[in-house]
Design an enzyme around this catalytic site. Sequence first.
Site, PDB file in Angstrom:
ATOM      1  N   GLU A 245      26.523 -35.788  42.500  1.00 55.38           N
ATOM      2  CA  GLU A 245      25.202 -35.522  43.090  1.00 55.38           C
ATOM      3  C   GLU A 245      25.073 -34.010  43.154  1.00 55.38           C
ATOM      4  O   GLU A 245      25.680 -33.367  44.012  1.00 55.38           O
ATOM      5  CB  GLU A 245      25.108 -36.130  44.500  1.00 55.38           C
ATOM      6  CG  GLU A 245      25.257 -37.644  44.552  1.00 55.38           C
ATOM      7  CD  GLU A 245      24.049 -38.381  44.010  1.00 55.38           C
ATOM      8  OE1 GLU A 245      23.058 -37.719  43.612  1.00 55.38           O
ATOM      9  OE2 GLU A 245      24.091 -39.614  43.966  1.00 55.38           O
ATOM     10  N   CYS A 279      19.031 -30.270  48.590  1.00 55.33           N
ATOM     11  CA  CYS A 279      19.078 -30.427  47.124  1.00 55.33           C
ATOM     12  C   CYS A 279      17.753 -30.918  46.576  1.00 55.33           C
ATOM     13  O   CYS A 279      17.336 -30.523  45.497  1.00 55.33           O
ATOM     14  CB  CYS A 279      20.199 -31.388  46.748  1.00 55.33           C
ATOM     15  SG  CYS A 279      20.095 -32.922  47.648  1.00 55.33           S
TER      16      CYS A 279
HETATM   17  P1  NAD Z   1      29.756 -26.304  46.108  1.00 54.18           P
HETATM   18  O1  NAD Z   1      29.728 -26.877  44.742  1.00 54.18           O
HETATM   19  O2  NAD Z   1      30.063 -24.855  46.244  1.00 54.18           O
HETATM   20  O3  NAD Z   1      30.839 -27.055  47.004  1.00 54.18           O
HETATM   21  C1  NAD Z   1      30.780 -28.444  47.221  1.00 54.18           C
HETATM   22  C2  NAD Z   1      32.160 -28.925  47.633  1.00 54.18           C
HETATM   23  O4  NAD Z   1      33.048 -28.792  46.526  1.00 54.18           O
HETATM   24  C3  NAD Z   1      32.784 -28.138  48.767  1.00 54.18           C
HETATM   25  O5  NAD Z   1      33.471 -29.035  49.618  1.00 54.18           O
HETATM   26  C4  NAD Z   1      33.773 -27.236  48.050  1.00 54.18           C
HETATM   27  O6  NAD Z   1      34.873 -26.843  48.840  1.00 54.18           O
HETATM   28  C5  NAD Z   1      34.236 -28.141  46.925  1.00 54.18           C
HETATM   29  N1  NAD Z   1      34.792 -27.445  45.757  1.00 54.18           N
HETATM   30  C6  NAD Z   1      34.615 -26.150  45.371  1.00 54.18           C
HETATM   31  N2  NAD Z   1      35.302 -25.916  44.228  1.00 54.18           N
HETATM   32  C7  NAD Z   1      35.907 -27.080  43.871  1.00 54.18           C
HETATM   33  C8  NAD Z   1      36.722 -27.488  42.770  1.00 54.18           C
HETATM   34  N3  NAD Z   1      37.053 -26.643  41.800  1.00 54.18           N
HETATM   35  N4  NAD Z   1      37.137 -28.769  42.715  1.00 54.18           N
HETATM   36  C9  NAD Z   1      36.773 -29.652  43.675  1.00 54.18           C
HETATM   37  N5  NAD Z   1      36.013 -29.328  44.742  1.00 54.18           N
HETATM   38  C10 NAD Z   1      35.569 -28.051  44.841  1.00 54.18           C
HETATM   39  O7  NAD Z   1      28.354 -26.669  46.789  1.00 54.18           O
HETATM   40  P2  NAD Z   1      27.820 -26.263  48.229  1.00 54.18           P
HETATM   41  O8  NAD Z   1      27.436 -24.821  48.197  1.00 54.18           O
HETATM   42  O9  NAD Z   1      28.724 -26.741  49.300  1.00 54.18           O
HETATM   43  O10 NAD Z   1      26.487 -27.156  48.330  1.00 54.18           O
HETATM   44  C11 NAD Z   1      25.265 -26.758  47.822  1.00 54.18           C
HETATM   45  C12 NAD Z   1      24.978 -27.442  46.497  1.00 54.18           C
HETATM   46  O11 NAD Z   1      25.066 -28.863  46.643  1.00 54.18           O
HETATM   47  C13 NAD Z   1      23.587 -27.188  45.995  1.00 54.18           C
HETATM   48  O12 NAD Z   1      23.615 -26.949  44.603  1.00 54.18           O
HETATM   49  C14 NAD Z   1      22.860 -28.496  46.267  1.00 54.18           C
HETATM   50  O13 NAD Z   1      21.751 -28.739  45.448  1.00 54.18           O
HETATM   51  C15 NAD Z   1      23.949 -29.491  46.060  1.00 54.18           C
HETATM   52  N6  NAD Z   1      23.633 -30.750  46.748  1.00 54.18           N
HETATM   53  C16 NAD Z   1      23.256 -31.838  46.026  1.00 54.18           C
HETATM   54  C17 NAD Z   1      22.910 -33.026  46.667  1.00 54.18           C
HETATM   55  C18 NAD Z   1      22.476 -34.272  45.910  1.00 54.18           C
HETATM   56  O14 NAD Z   1      22.378 -35.326  46.524  1.00 54.18           O
HETATM   57  N7  NAD Z   1      22.201 -34.202  44.631  1.00 54.18           N
HETATM   58  C19 NAD Z   1      22.966 -33.076  48.053  1.00 54.18           C
HETATM   59  C20 NAD Z   1      23.344 -31.945  48.749  1.00 54.18           C
HETATM   60  C21 NAD Z   1      23.680 -30.784  48.099  1.00 54.18           C
END
Ligand code: NAD
Length: 535
Positions: A245, A279
């Site tokens: 997502e 998002c």
């Molecule tokens: P992010 O991708 O920076 O981090 C998300 C999660 O992934 C965090 O827990 C982080 O610690 C972890 N992570 C980071 N690097 C990783 C790796 N290499 N392997 C595995 N896990 C890792 O995102 P964010 O800044 O926390 O959230 C914002 C983003 O999320 C925005 O782009 C938003 O659009 C998206 N989002 C999407 C939805 C949806 O339903 N489509 C919902 C909410 C947020």
Amino acid sequence: MEAAVKPVTSDAPAELESFSPIDGARLGSVQAADPAEVQSAVDDVAEVQPFWAQLPLADRARYMRRAGQAIIDQLDDLATLLTREQGKPRNESYSMELVPTIDALRWLAEAGPGILSDERVAMPVFMKQKRSRHTLEPLGVVGVIAPWNYPWSIPFGEVAFALMAGNGVVLKPSELTPLIGQRIQDTFERAGLPEGLVRTVHGDGAVGQALVESSVEKIFFTGSVEVGKRVGMACASRMKGSVLELGGKDAMIVCADANLPNAISGCLWGGFANAGQTCAGIERVYVEREVADRFVEGVVAGAKALRVGDPRDWDTEVGPMVSTEQLEIVRSLVDDAVAAGATLRCGGQRDLPGLPGVGAYAPAVLTGVTPEMRIMREEIFGPVVPITVVDSLGEAVELANDSEFGLGASVWTTNRAKSERLARRLDAGMVWANDHMYSHGAVSCAWGGVKDSGLGRSHAKFGLLEGTNVKLMSWEPSRTRNFWWHPYDESLGRALHSSAQLLYGRDSDKPAALRRGAGPLLRLARKSLRGAFRR
Ligand code: NAD
């Protein structure tokens, strides 16, 4: 002061501290996992999960209801923590995070057993003696990796769906919101679910990566496109599935026949709720020229009137951004657009008096934007609504689809047939008419996107199925021999040729097919029945 976290190092288990974006206050800490320890958390859950999987669906449903009650019992406490740790207005902690998960648990309890029960499969006419069923088995232990923007409702939903399907879960909350993330595990424990069925591992991306590389059977990831793609590839290379997502760049299309006051209010909520850090928030508006002036005027006036301030106050509508990094992304995208010729009609960076935290970005409205500007192509993830005037709905659809993202979109019109025609033409996982993004709070509706916005679906029956292995179980009474078994001779091919014509072909060919096929069909029938009399 920013909502910083202590970096997690792999040499020693560290504390992960949490700071409020409101005033920089230290809210507490959790034990951070060393990436090397993540596999042992997965192993621990794997010890407990088989017992949980044995529980009848009705019993699992009872636990879901109890978890709903456990949320109700700590509702104010959770709302306060959510607002302090993530910064969303207090009302939104109830409306966009907590109450929807109570309803989600009720839905899982009511609809889950029906969706997850065995399904009888109708067999082809050649195989009528066989009986087949699809049975949905839990995957085992799954990993949930969560973002900070809805640090309760997103991971809570993923965990609850996985549990209802019979799985155990290892959860990795965002490093910006570990305290509320921990409360998810605590809530399921309060509800009496077996201890150890849900485990939380805290830390940054290294811990998330360790979870992806562990023996979990599937990853449910919500976050950025960049990280999501890496997670998806790492899962694929290990032959494990992933639900991704990811980001969005949702378009709102305002037709000339829209209920304009509603469209204006909807734009303000869809663009500025959670300080735009959603998002599926509105990131682009395409409005028909006929109503454009009135619409822009209304949105600008409404944006200026939104109350920006301390999110702990009941009447605050826009709180601080979650971190200085996020604030900086928004600021730089708006500055870039203005430098390229866009007009900032209102809004901008703002300190919150007496609150030395991250600071806010007052709701911003941009006009005069063009499709090549960064602000029209990249995810803003902040309280900014860029508005484009269009001469036709065809142009609106074309511009809306001209994006790498495809999460949600909305169409604003009083003509339902028109809304459906437009919805079918939009490249998006979800299209709402006269509303936007609300359906994350209605888990009977599927959630997810197309293009770079992700793979797979959360919520609804699709979300439950993502947590299962579909196993076919087939019964053959063994009274006859299958006609396609050895030994082969000409009669098999000839009989099948005639059968294909008789069963599926055009009517005029059937008499000839029967004449040609009678002999071979009789020989095949004899061959099948031989097994029946040999016993
Ligand atoms: P992010 O991708 O920076 O981090 C998300 C999660 O992934 C965090 O827990 C982080 O610690 C972890 N992570 C980071 N690097 C990783 C790796 N290499 N392997 C595995 N896990 C890792 O995102 P964010 O800044 O926390 O959230 C914002 C983003 O999320 C925005 O782009 C938003 O659009 C998206 N989002 C999407 C939805 C949806 O339903 N489509 C919902 C909410 C947020």
